[in-house]
Design a protein around this motif. Structure first.
Motif, PDB file in Angstrom:
ATOM      1  N   LYS A 118      -5.096  -8.638  -9.213  1.00 24.63           N
ATOM      2  CA  LYS A 118      -4.379  -9.908  -9.311  1.00 24.63           C
ATOM      3  C   LYS A 118      -2.927  -9.746  -9.752  1.00 24.63           C
ATOM      4  O   LYS A 118      -2.100 -10.609  -9.501  1.00 24.63           O
ATOM      5  CB  LYS A 118      -5.105 -10.849 -10.271  1.00 24.63           C
ATOM      6  CG  LYS A 118      -5.230 -10.327 -11.694  1.00 24.63           C
ATOM      7  CD  LYS A 118      -5.991 -11.306 -12.566  1.00 24.63           C
ATOM      8  CE  LYS A 118      -6.131 -10.802 -13.991  1.00 24.63           C
ATOM      9  NZ  LYS A 118      -6.885 -11.760 -14.841  1.00 24.63           N
ATOM     10  N   ASP A 119      -2.592  -8.624 -10.402  1.00 21.68           N
ATOM     11  CA  ASP A 119      -1.205  -8.366 -10.799  1.00 21.68           C
ATOM     12  C   ASP A 119      -0.451  -7.593  -9.727  1.00 21.68           C
ATOM     13  O   ASP A 119       0.633  -7.061  -9.984  1.00 21.68           O
ATOM     14  CB  ASP A 119      -1.158  -7.610 -12.128  1.00 21.68           C
ATOM     15  CG  ASP A 119      -1.884  -6.263 -12.061  1.00 21.68           C
ATOM     16  OD1 ASP A 119      -2.461  -5.949 -10.995  1.00 21.68           O
ATOM     17  OD2 ASP A 119      -1.874  -5.530 -13.073  1.00 21.68           O
ATOM     18  N   ASN A 120      -1.023  -7.542  -8.501  1.00 15.88           N
ATOM     19  CA  ASN A 120      -0.440  -6.850  -7.347  1.00 15.88           C
ATOM     20  C   ASN A 120      -0.417  -5.338  -7.498  1.00 15.88           C
ATOM     21  O   ASN A 120       0.294  -4.650  -6.765  1.00 15.88           O
ATOM     22  CB  ASN A 120       0.974  -7.363  -7.040  1.00 15.88           C
ATOM     23  CG  ASN A 120       0.951  -8.749  -6.442  1.00 15.88           C
ATOM     24  OD1 ASN A 120       0.036  -9.090  -5.693  1.00 15.88           O
ATOM     25  ND2 ASN A 120       1.940  -9.564  -6.763  1.00 15.88           N
ATOM     26  N   ARG A 121      -1.199  -4.820  -8.431  1.00 17.43           N
ATOM     27  CA  ARG A 121      -1.316  -3.371  -8.589  1.00 17.43           C
ATOM     28  C   ARG A 121      -2.440  -2.868  -7.696  1.00 17.43           C
ATOM     29  O   ARG A 121      -3.528  -3.452  -7.661  1.00 17.43           O
ATOM     30  CB  ARG A 121      -1.590  -2.998 -10.049  1.00 17.43           C
ATOM     31  CG  ARG A 121      -1.572  -1.501 -10.328  1.00 17.43           C
ATOM     32  CD  ARG A 121      -1.576  -1.261 -11.819  1.00 17.43           C
ATOM     33  NE  ARG A 121      -2.775  -1.768 -12.442  1.00 17.43           N
ATOM     34  CZ  ARG A 121      -3.868  -1.023 -12.711  1.00 17.43           C
ATOM     35  NH1 ARG A 121      -3.883   0.254 -12.386  1.00 17.43           N
ATOM     36  NH2 ARG A 121      -4.907  -1.550 -13.296  1.00 17.43           N
ATOM     37  N   VAL A 122      -2.163  -1.786  -6.967  1.00 19.33           N
ATOM     38  CA  VAL A 122      -3.171  -1.213  -6.083  1.00 19.33           C
ATOM     39  C   VAL A 122      -3.882  -0.070  -6.791  1.00 19.33           C
ATOM     40  O   VAL A 122      -3.242   0.843  -7.314  1.00 19.33           O
ATOM     41  CB  VAL A 122      -2.537  -0.692  -4.771  1.00 19.33           C
ATOM     42  CG1 VAL A 122      -3.578   0.049  -3.935  1.00 19.33           C
ATOM     43  CG2 VAL A 122      -1.943  -1.847  -3.979  1.00 19.33           C
ATOM     44  N   VAL A 123      -5.181  -0.136  -6.806  1.00 25.47           N
ATOM     45  CA  VAL A 123      -6.009   0.941  -7.357  1.00 25.47           C
ATOM     46  C   VAL A 123      -6.765   1.567  -6.197  1.00 25.47           C
ATOM     47  O   VAL A 123      -7.561   0.894  -5.531  1.00 25.47           O
ATOM     48  CB  VAL A 123      -6.999   0.410  -8.412  1.00 25.47           C
ATOM     49  CG1 VAL A 123      -7.863   1.560  -8.932  1.00 25.47           C
ATOM     50  CG2 VAL A 123      -6.251  -0.262  -9.552  1.00 25.47           C
ATOM     51  N   LEU A 124      -6.485   2.823  -5.917  1.00 30.54           N
ATOM     52  CA  LEU A 124      -7.178   3.494  -4.822  1.00 30.54           C
ATOM     53  C   LEU A 124      -8.647   3.663  -5.151  1.00 30.54           C
ATOM     54  O   LEU A 124      -9.036   3.753  -6.332  1.00 30.54           O
ATOM     55  CB  LEU A 124      -6.532   4.860  -4.552  1.00 30.54           C
ATOM     56  CG  LEU A 124      -5.082   4.817  -4.060  1.00 30.54           C
ATOM     57  CD1 LEU A 124      -4.561   6.236  -3.850  1.00 30.54           C
ATOM     58  CD2 LEU A 124      -4.973   4.016  -2.773  1.00 30.54           C
ATOM     59  N   ASN A 125      -9.449   3.729  -4.124  1.00 32.10           N
ATOM     60  CA  ASN A 125     -10.898   3.772  -4.296  1.00 32.10           C
ATOM     61  C   ASN A 125     -11.351   5.158  -4.745  1.00 32.10           C
ATOM     62  O   ASN A 125     -12.014   5.884  -4.009  1.00 32.10           O
ATOM     63  CB  ASN A 125     -11.590   3.387  -2.988  1.00 32.10           C
ATOM     64  CG  ASN A 125     -13.094   3.276  -3.150  1.00 32.10           C
ATOM     65  OD1 ASN A 125     -13.585   3.055  -4.251  1.00 32.10           O
ATOM     66  ND2 ASN A 125     -13.813   3.448  -2.056  1.00 32.10           N
ATOM     67  N   THR A 126     -10.958   5.500  -5.973  1.00 32.30           N
ATOM     68  CA  THR A 126     -11.333   6.812  -6.514  1.00 32.30           C
ATOM     69  C   THR A 126     -12.499   6.721  -7.485  1.00 32.30           C
ATOM     70  O   THR A 126     -13.092   7.725  -7.831  1.00 32.30           O
ATOM     71  CB  THR A 126     -10.129   7.450  -7.243  1.00 32.30           C
ATOM     72  OG1 THR A 126      -9.670   6.542  -8.251  1.00 32.30           O
ATOM     73  CG2 THR A 126      -9.000   7.722  -6.266  1.00 32.30           C
ATOM     74  N   SER A 127     -12.826   5.512  -7.909  1.00 31.44           N
ATOM     75  CA  SER A 127     -13.912   5.341  -8.869  1.00 31.44           C
ATOM     76  C   SER A 127     -14.849   4.233  -8.420  1.00 31.44           C
ATOM     77  O   SER A 127     -14.463   3.068  -8.367  1.00 31.44           O
ATOM     78  CB  SER A 127     -13.358   5.011 -10.262  1.00 31.44           C
ATOM     79  OG  SER A 127     -14.425   4.731 -11.157  1.00 31.44           O
ATOM     80  N   SER A 128     -16.059   4.613  -8.083  1.00 31.49           N
ATOM     81  CA  SER A 128     -17.040   3.619  -7.651  1.00 31.49           C
ATOM     82  C   SER A 128     -17.562   2.801  -8.823  1.00 31.49           C
ATOM     83  O   SER A 128     -18.297   1.837  -8.633  1.00 31.49           O
ATOM     84  CB  SER A 128     -18.207   4.321  -6.948  1.00 31.49           C
ATOM     85  OG  SER A 128     -18.865   5.208  -7.838  1.00 31.49           O
TER      86      SER A 128
END
Length: 206
Positions: free
Chosen positions: A179-189
């Motif tokens: 929601k803060d426009n930060r992208v978190v790559l899918n490294t942690s399921s």
């Protein structure tokens, strides 16, 4: 890298300057000598006035030793022809064409020519700014086109982990737009999903 920029409009001039600032050796070609004179004094590259699709002009601009070519004139046909010459005649592996007409980008990707369409980018950015909903973005890699798109987190997944998401075999979950426009790559399921998150997917469309 040795990079040839064909076209010295506002886009070409800015591109050439930015590439030069990043330490690349840049050569700019434009048919209008006045356009080349508009480059700032701190531009460290070389320039040449001449017809961009003339093979002798391209040779004089060093296309035979280039690592990449960017054709960014204001004419789509010129940009495509320059890229085809660079790739097929002179063996330049990395070529990018600026295209104003959105319908042409997928077509020319079949020839292994990467394209950038300001029309598509402008529309997508404007829609996102107005609606806070990102449109599908297309990027060309080699002869394939990759589609990147976002979807809101389904209600049934709110509070659950990324690992609980079931994906289609043709799609790849790249990450999460928070929601803060930060992208978190899918490294942690094990990452938990919130109501305002968006899932970022990638898919090969051709």
């Amino acid at each position: 890298m040795n990079i040839l920029v064909v076209g010295c409009s506002k886009v070409g001039a800015r591109l050439a300057l930015d590439l030069s600032r990043h330490g690349h050796d840049v050569f700019v070609v434009d048919r209008d000598e006045m356009a080349l004179e508009a480059l700032p004094e701190n531009f460290k590259g070389l320039t040449l006035a001449g017809i961009p699709i003339d093979m002798d002009v391209l040779k004089r601009a060093g296309v035979e030793s280039c690592d990449a070519v960017a054709a960014v004139t204001e004419e789509d046909n010129i940009n495509i022809m320059v890229c085809q010459l660079a790739k097929q005649i002179f063996g330049v592996k990395q070529v990018v064409a600026l295209l104003d007409e959105p319908s042409r980008d997928i077509v020319f990707s079949q020839f292994g020519i990467s394209t950038v369409c300001p029309t598509n980018l402008s529309v997508a950015s404007t829609v996102e700014a107005l609606t806070e909903q990102a449109l599908t973005q297309h990027l060309v890699f080699g002869s394939s086109t990759m589609s990147f798109f976002t979807v809101p987190v389904p209600k049934e997944l709110v509070g659950k982990r990324v690992g609980d998401i079931e994906t289609d075999a043709t799609e790849l979950l790249v990450g999460v737009l928070q929601k803060d426009n930060r992208v978190v790559l899918n490294t942690s399921s094990r990452m938990f999903l919130s109501e305002k998150d968006k899932l970022i997917y990638a898919k090969v469309i051709d």
